[in-house]
Structures are given as C-alpha cells and as structure tokens.
Design an enzyme around this catalytic site. Sequence first.
Site, PDB file in Angstrom:
ATOM      1  N   PRO A  57      29.500-127.404  82.666  1.00  0.00           N
ATOM      2  CA  PRO A  57      29.188-126.450  83.737  1.00  0.00           C
ATOM      3  C   PRO A  57      29.849-125.094  83.480  1.00  0.00           C
ATOM      4  O   PRO A  57      31.007-125.024  83.088  1.00  0.00           O
ATOM      5  CB  PRO A  57      29.781-127.124  84.975  1.00  0.00           C
ATOM      6  CG  PRO A  57      29.821-128.575  84.639  1.00  0.00           C
ATOM      7  CD  PRO A  57      30.098-128.637  83.168  1.00  0.00           C
ATOM      8  N   GLU A  58      29.084-124.026  83.679  1.00  0.00           N
ATOM      9  CA  GLU A  58      29.634-122.685  83.499  1.00  0.00           C
ATOM     10  C   GLU A  58      29.885-122.057  84.867  1.00  0.00           C
ATOM     11  O   GLU A  58      29.636-122.664  85.907  1.00  0.00           O
ATOM     12  CB  GLU A  58      28.681-121.858  82.649  1.00  0.00           C
ATOM     13  CG  GLU A  58      28.534-122.425  81.239  1.00  0.00           C
ATOM     14  CD  GLU A  58      28.160-121.370  80.213  1.00  0.00           C
ATOM     15  OE1 GLU A  58      28.650-120.239  80.319  1.00  0.00           O
ATOM     16  OE2 GLU A  58      27.377-121.692  79.303  1.00  0.00           O
TER      17      GLU A  58
END
Length: 270
Positions: free
Chosen positions: A2-3
């Site tokens: 996840p960014e």
Amino acid sequence: MPELPEVETTRRGIAPYLEGHRVTRVIVRERRLRWPIPEDLDVRLSGQRIERVERRAKYLLIGAECGTLISHLGMSGSLRLIEAGLPAAKHEHVDIELDSGLALRYTDPRRFGALLWSTDPLEHELLRKLGPEPLGDAFDGERLYQLSRGKRVAVKPFIMDNAVVVGVGNIYATEALFAAGIDPRREAGSIARARYVRLAGEIRRILAQAIDCGGTTLRDFVGGDGKPGYFQQALFAYGRGGEFCKVCGGTLREVKLGQRASVYCPRCQH
C-alpha cells in the site's frame, strides 16, 4: 505494498468509526509481525478513548488518551471494521473492540506490517527522521532542488527517499516523472530548479488525485475487506513497459532503478 493514497484512504475509512469511542478489549492472536506486538498492548489500550486517527507517511497513528498505536500495513496488511466477536479466519491477527459494538480487525497474511505503541509517536525511531509530507507546506520544488545538488543518484530513487519527501512510492514516482517529462534515469543533481518545481507540482497533483479516486471508490470498511483499490485507471507509465505511450504513441521502455522496475517514454521524458 500500500502506498500513501491507499493508507490515507484507509484512514478516512476507519476514522469516523474510531474517533470518540472507547476501547473495551484488545485480542491479539499472533504477535509475530515485522516487530513483535507489545505484550502489554491490551493493558495499555483497553479502557482508553480514541481521540484521533492520523497519518504520517505510510504509518497510521491511532491516538488514544494516554498513547498512540502506530500501524503500518506492510505488504499485505489491511484494517476493516466488523461486529465484535465475529470469528476470526486465518491471518486475522488482532481485534480492537470498541464500545460501539464494532471491532477494528487487522489482517496480514505475510506479517510484514506492524502494530506498535508509543507515548511520543513523532519521536519514535521509525518516524522521527522522515521528510515532509508531499501535500504539506514544507514540500516544494526548491527543497528538491537544494537537496539534489551534487547527487549522482538517479532522480527516481532520489524522490523515493523518505528523508527527502515521504510517501512517493514506486507507482507515484513513476507517474510524476512521466507527467513532468523527466527521464527517471537522470542524475538528480543534473536537473534544473524549474524542472524540480514542475516535478513537485506533479507529485502533489497525482497524489491528491489518487486520494480523491480512493475516496470516490472507497470500499466498505465496515464489514468489507478494508482494501482500497489502486489508481490503475489513470496510469500513464507504471506497469506499462512495452505498451504504447498515451501521449505520443511511442513504445514505453522498462529499466531497473534501485531494484525497482521503472517505466518511461524515451520521447516524452528527457
């Protein structure tokens, strides 16, 4: 992994159901994450009211009355809200039960994430050396220009350095460099101030757009899977090596930079 936009979408999804509510119990089924979950987490967190849910870089900060739970989703982690007492499946490691009858459940098949406790989270060893937020006032093209002077590292890993600016991961670094017309292989120190001003603007624009997309396509964090979708419908370069450029029609090329795949257009980026 996840960014930043996915973490921010998670924060927005869970915050309304946590803030103002009191923790009634913490159930830990598996402590062996990237760092062990504190043995006394239940004692520290139970009975406390959650006052705020914030984000610093890719870390979620769940602030209670007497401390803060620091959460990182690692490569495969997710948070969702369920009815308290719902039987846990495999990889569902932690439940934080609330006085509302809901529970925040942490799931992590690879166990690369983290749940840590701190009374001073911004001075925690994982957070205190982080650079500015890309959407905050402390980040701009002048900062990139000044920090890049004399740097021979390629510009893409330079802007992915969390000491320079946080949260510009592989997807969004690739897209921002494409939008700014900068070849990701260029030495960071060789890029002019004006081009860094444009690059900083594109980083801001693309991250904000990705967050907005997450907000408009937000999965159901109450009973859902807690995993916001990625920004794939708007990608110009990331993951498209060998395909056509949406701007000039040429062929996108893929190279390795800092152990990461980097896609660029040899016509549009220089």
